[in-house]
Design a protein around this motif. Structure first.
Motif, short mmCIF file in Angstrom:
data_model
loop_
_atom_site.label_atom_id
_atom_site.label_comp_id
_atom_site.label_asym_id
_atom_site.label_seq_id
_atom_site.Cartn_x
_atom_site.Cartn_y
_atom_site.Cartn_z
N ILE A 95 -66.78 -41.33 -36.59
CA ILE A 95 -66.30 -42.57 -37.21
C ILE A 95 -66.09 -43.63 -36.13
O ILE A 95 -66.49 -44.79 -36.28
N PHE A 96 -65.51 -43.21 -35.01
CA PHE A 96 -65.23 -44.16 -33.92
C PHE A 96 -66.53 -44.66 -33.28
O PHE A 96 -66.59 -45.80 -32.81
N LYS A 97 -67.56 -43.82 -33.26
CA LYS A 97 -68.82 -44.22 -32.62
C LYS A 97 -69.48 -45.39 -33.34
O LYS A 97 -70.23 -46.16 -32.73
N ALA A 98 -69.19 -45.56 -34.62
CA ALA A 98 -69.74 -46.70 -35.35
C ALA A 98 -69.18 -48.01 -34.82
O ALA A 98 -69.84 -49.06 -34.88
N TYR A 99 -67.97 -47.96 -34.28
CA TYR A 99 -67.33 -49.16 -33.74
C TYR A 99 -67.49 -49.27 -32.22
O TYR A 99 -67.50 -50.37 -31.66
N PHE A 100 -67.59 -48.12 -31.56
CA PHE A 100 -67.72 -48.10 -30.10
C PHE A 100 -68.97 -47.29 -29.70
O PHE A 100 -68.87 -46.20 -29.14
N PRO A 101 -70.17 -47.81 -30.01
CA PRO A 101 -71.40 -47.04 -29.78
C PRO A 101 -71.66 -46.70 -28.32
O PRO A 101 -72.31 -45.70 -28.02
N HIS A 102 -71.16 -47.51 -27.40
CA HIS A 102 -71.40 -47.25 -25.98
C HIS A 102 -70.36 -46.27 -25.39
O HIS A 102 -70.58 -45.72 -24.31
N ASP A 103 -69.27 -46.07 -26.12
CA ASP A 103 -68.25 -45.08 -25.76
C ASP A 103 -67.84 -45.17 -24.29
O ASP A 103 -67.80 -44.17 -23.57
N SER A 104 -67.50 -46.36 -23.83
CA SER A 104 -67.05 -46.50 -22.44
C SER A 104 -66.13 -47.70 -22.30
O SER A 104 -66.30 -48.72 -22.98
N PHE A 105 -65.17 -47.58 -21.40
CA PHE A 105 -64.28 -48.70 -21.09
C PHE A 105 -65.08 -49.85 -20.47
O PHE A 105 -64.77 -51.02 -20.69
N GLU A 106 -66.09 -49.49 -19.71
CA GLU A 106 -66.87 -50.49 -18.99
C GLU A 106 -67.65 -51.41 -19.93
O GLU A 106 -68.01 -52.53 -19.55
N GLY A 130 -64.48 -44.86 -17.73
CA GLY A 130 -65.19 -43.70 -18.26
C GLY A 130 -65.29 -43.72 -19.77
O GLY A 130 -65.26 -44.78 -20.39
N GLU A 131 -65.39 -42.53 -20.37
CA GLU A 131 -65.55 -42.48 -21.83
C GLU A 131 -64.31 -43.02 -22.53
O GLU A 131 -63.18 -42.86 -22.06
N LEU A 132 -64.54 -43.63 -23.68
CA LEU A 132 -63.49 -44.37 -24.38
C LEU A 132 -62.92 -43.64 -25.58
O LEU A 132 -61.70 -43.61 -25.79
N ILE A 133 -63.77 -43.05 -26.40
CA ILE A 133 -63.35 -42.54 -27.70
C ILE A 133 -62.33 -41.41 -27.58
O ILE A 133 -61.29 -41.42 -28.28
N LYS A 134 -62.56 -40.43 -26.73
CA LYS A 134 -61.60 -39.33 -26.63
C LYS A 134 -60.22 -39.79 -26.15
O LYS A 134 -59.20 -39.34 -26.70
N PRO A 135 -60.13 -40.67 -25.15
CA PRO A 135 -58.80 -41.18 -24.80
C PRO A 135 -58.12 -41.93 -25.94
O PRO A 135 -56.90 -41.84 -26.11
N LEU A 136 -58.90 -42.65 -26.75
CA LEU A 136 -58.32 -43.35 -27.89
C LEU A 136 -57.77 -42.35 -28.91
O LEU A 136 -56.66 -42.51 -29.42
N LEU A 137 -58.57 -41.33 -29.20
CA LEU A 137 -58.12 -40.30 -30.13
C LEU A 137 -56.89 -39.59 -29.60
O LEU A 137 -55.95 -39.30 -30.34
N ALA A 138 -56.88 -39.30 -28.31
CA ALA A 138 -55.75 -38.62 -27.70
C ALA A 138 -54.50 -39.47 -27.80
O ALA A 138 -53.42 -38.98 -28.17
N SER A 139 -54.62 -40.76 -27.51
CA SER A 139 -53.46 -41.64 -27.52
C SER A 139 -52.82 -41.72 -28.89
O SER A 139 -51.62 -41.94 -29.00
N ALA A 140 -53.63 -41.53 -29.95
CA ALA A 140 -53.13 -41.65 -31.32
C ALA A 140 -52.88 -40.30 -32.00
O ALA A 140 -52.55 -40.26 -33.18
N ALA A 141 -53.02 -39.20 -31.26
CA ALA A 141 -52.89 -37.87 -31.86
C ALA A 141 -51.43 -37.42 -31.88
O ALA A 141 -50.97 -36.69 -31.01
N LEU A 142 -50.71 -37.86 -32.90
CA LEU A 142 -49.28 -37.57 -33.00
C LEU A 142 -49.04 -36.16 -33.53
O LEU A 142 -49.40 -35.85 -34.67
#
Length: 259
Positions: A95-106, A130-142
């Motif tokens: 789902i996140f890849k649809a919004y962040f296709p490049h998956d990177s902070f850069e 580096g990669e973006l999506i996993k850190p985003l998911l981690a930050s919101a994984a309550l």
């Protein structure tokens, strides 16, 4: 400070955690855009990390709202069966890849700092490359709702566990810091503390606010819409209301001129 002077400043934006109440962040961003204010540096925790990433990515306000409306918070096929959490967080990657296709902070248009909690080391970590999506998911994984995220060989969870208002990297890099805090502590009546769930929520809220109070006060401008207290952190029906509260609060302040 008047608006003209503020436009010449390097602006930092700090976005707290707070579940659905975090839609107020999007309202603040909408108001900033209308008054010609552009944040160069963004830092976020939990839902604030998600909003911050969409903003740093250049997504429109409508895109941001669509993201939260379309991303299923509870969906039976996302339930984790062999992980320590009810919802398998990593099922959100596609789902996140649809919004962040490049998956990177850069690949982002703005400098972004995301905070997540390393459960194994017991430390907060700021991630900005580096990669973006996993850190985003981690930050919101309550926990215990969402399962921890395996990132760089270790387990990470919600950034708000240890740092719900991650202003540190912004203070170091911005000339003017705007904070949006949706984890509020308002006065309660005794009737609102008559069971263990209400009591636990109140204690947790007080702890989070106490830890972050000095950083919130240090910002040049802070938005804390008090009416957000009436919106539950998992109340999907509160998306539009929280957004409107954030927008209205910020517009009123900007009309009077930021201090």
């Amino acid at each position: 400070m008047d608006m003209e002077a503020l436009h010449r400043k390097k602006i930092g934006l700090v976005l707290s955690g707070g579940g659905v109440r975090g839609m107020a962040h999007i309202g603040v961003i909408k108001a900033m855009e209308e008054f010609g204010l552009n944040a160069n540096i963004v830092a976020g925790s939990s839902v604030g990390a998600l909003v911050g990433a969409l903003y740093a990515n250049g997504n429109s306000v409508l895109d941001m709202l669509r993201f939260f409306k379309e991303t299923p918070l509870f969906k039976y096929n996302f339930f984790a069966l062999a992980k320590p959490g009810l919802i398998d967080t990593e099922r959100y990657i596609d789902i996140f890849k649809a919004y962040f296709p490049h998956d990177s902070f850069e690949s982002l248009r703005r400098e972004l700092y995301v905070v997540a909690t390393n459960l194994e080391l017991g430390e907060e970590e700021f991630i900005a490359e580096g990669e973006l999506i996993k850190p985003l998911l981690a930050s919101a994984a309550l926990p215990p709702v969402f399962s921890p995220v395996n990132y760089n060989g270790m387990l990470y969870a919600d950034g708000g566990i240890m740092n719900n208002f991650p202003a540190e990297p912004v203070f170091d890099r911005a000339e003017y810091v705007i904070g949006s805090n949706v984890s509020l502590v308002a006065k309660l009546q005794r009737k609102d503390l008559n069971n263990s769930i209400q009591l636990t929520g109140r204690v947790t809220g007080l702890m989070i606010y106490a830890i972050n109070r000095e950083k919130i006060a240090k910002c040049d401008l802070v938005f804390e819409p008090k009416e957000l207290e009436k919106i539950g952190i998992f109340d999907r029906k509160g998306i539009e209301k929280a957004y409107a509260l954030g927008y209205e609060t910020a517009v009123k302040r900007f009309e009077n001129g930021p201090l």
